[in-house]
Design a protein around this motif. Structure first.
Motif, PDB file in Angstrom:
ATOM      1  N   ALA A  18      -6.621  -2.923   1.043  1.00 35.07           N
ATOM      2  CA  ALA A  18      -5.461  -3.100   1.213  1.00 35.07           C
ATOM      3  C   ALA A  18      -4.872  -2.837   2.627  1.00 35.07           C
ATOM      4  O   ALA A  18      -4.155  -3.717   3.065  1.00 35.07           O
ATOM      5  CB  ALA A  18      -4.546  -1.741   0.472  1.00 35.07           C
ATOM      6  N   THR A  24       0.300  -3.248   3.793  1.00 31.90           N
ATOM      7  CA  THR A  24       1.033  -2.098   4.038  1.00 31.90           C
ATOM      8  C   THR A  24       2.356  -2.508   5.173  1.00 31.90           C
ATOM      9  O   THR A  24       3.396  -1.791   5.335  1.00 31.90           O
ATOM     10  CB  THR A  24       0.223  -1.024   4.842  1.00 31.90           C
ATOM     11  OG1 THR A  24      -0.086  -1.324   5.688  1.00 31.90           O
ATOM     12  CG2 THR A  24      -0.455  -0.360   3.788  1.00 31.90           C
ATOM     13  N   SER A 150      -3.706   4.162 -10.222  1.00 28.92           N
ATOM     14  CA  SER A 150      -2.962   3.535  -8.997  1.00 28.92           C
ATOM     15  C   SER A 150      -1.402   3.574  -9.276  1.00 28.92           C
ATOM     16  O   SER A 150      -0.943   3.369 -10.117  1.00 28.92           O
ATOM     17  CB  SER A 150      -3.519   2.434  -8.467  1.00 28.92           C
ATOM     18  OG  SER A 150      -2.913   1.316  -9.220  1.00 28.92           O
ATOM     19  N   VAL A 152       1.433   1.888  -6.863  1.00 27.40           N
ATOM     20  CA  VAL A 152       1.844   1.017  -5.887  1.00 27.40           C
ATOM     21  C   VAL A 152       3.189   0.897  -5.574  1.00 27.40           C
ATOM     22  O   VAL A 152       3.694   0.608  -6.589  1.00 27.40           O
ATOM     23  CB  VAL A 152       0.926  -0.248  -5.890  1.00 27.40           C
ATOM     24  CG1 VAL A 152       1.280  -1.048  -4.622  1.00 27.40           C
ATOM     25  CG2 VAL A 152      -0.686  -0.165  -5.773  1.00 27.40           C
ATOM     26  N   THR A 154       6.274  -0.794  -3.667  1.00 26.19           N
ATOM     27  CA  THR A 154       7.076  -1.828  -2.669  1.00 26.19           C
ATOM     28  C   THR A 154       8.482  -1.808  -3.007  1.00 26.19           C
ATOM     29  O   THR A 154       9.021  -1.173  -3.466  1.00 26.19           O
ATOM     30  CB  THR A 154       6.280  -3.339  -3.482  1.00 26.19           C
ATOM     31  OG1 THR A 154       7.074  -3.477  -4.829  1.00 26.19           O
ATOM     32  CG2 THR A 154       5.227  -3.527  -3.474  1.00 26.19           C
TER      33      THR A 154
END
Length: 173
Positions: A18, A24, A150, A152, A154
């Motif tokens: 990642a 990121t 996970s 994640v 955004t």
């Protein structure tokens, strides 16, 4: 929760990938052609900067001048994409994977001040935590145990002026 060395190494490898692929980094686009003619950042101000702390996204304030009497709307949408597996408790085997996205949104209507200045306050939106997700999630079989692998985060920040269809500021991360 037991974590095997293999699982820890797999999670570490995923994080390295990642970071290596730039997942990121935030992308900011400022396009004042989607704003009243003459719009510009006030002296000492620029596009907002968004940061993530845990599951909270915070974007700094800014000020835009030259907007006349045009108002705007600022929106901060935070999406948590949560993936995991369901375990059969009898033999602790994985029986079904899952992936769900949850979006939390906050918005503010902004009114230009006299002299055509738009004061855009800092924006904060809380994403969905792993614990919060597990509090409402259940596997298809009530005997199975969910495990999140996970979460994640955004986000999309937009500032759109009244009468315009596209944002003058858009930040994604």
């Amino acid at each position: 929760m037991k974590l095997s060395l293999r699982r820890v190494l797999a999670l570490f490898a995923a994080l390295l990938i990642a970071f290596a692929t730039g997942m990121t980094a935030a992308q900011a686009v400022v396009d004042f052609s989607n704003a009243p003619s003459g719009a510009h950042f006030a002296k000492g101000f620029s596009e907002p900067v968004c940061t993530i702390t845990g599951t909270t996204v915070t974007c700094t304030e800014t000020r835009i001048e030259g907007v006349g009497n045009t108002n705007a709307t600022v929106v901060l949408a935070v999406t948590s994409t949560i993936s995991g597996v369901c375990h059969n408790p009898g033999n602790d085997r994985i029986v079904e994977p899952f992936s769900e996205s949850v979006t939390e949104t906050s918005s503010s209507d902004l009114t230009s001040t006299r002299n055509g200045r738009l004061i855009v306050p800092a924006q904060t939106t809380e994403g969905t935590s792993t614990a919060g997700f597990l509090a409402t999630f259940s596997c298809p079989n009530p005997n199975w145990r969910p495990e999140v692998t996970s979460n994640v985060l955004t986000y999309v920040y937009t500032l759109t002026f009244a009468g315009f269809t596209e944002p003058a500021i858009e930040i994604t991360g």
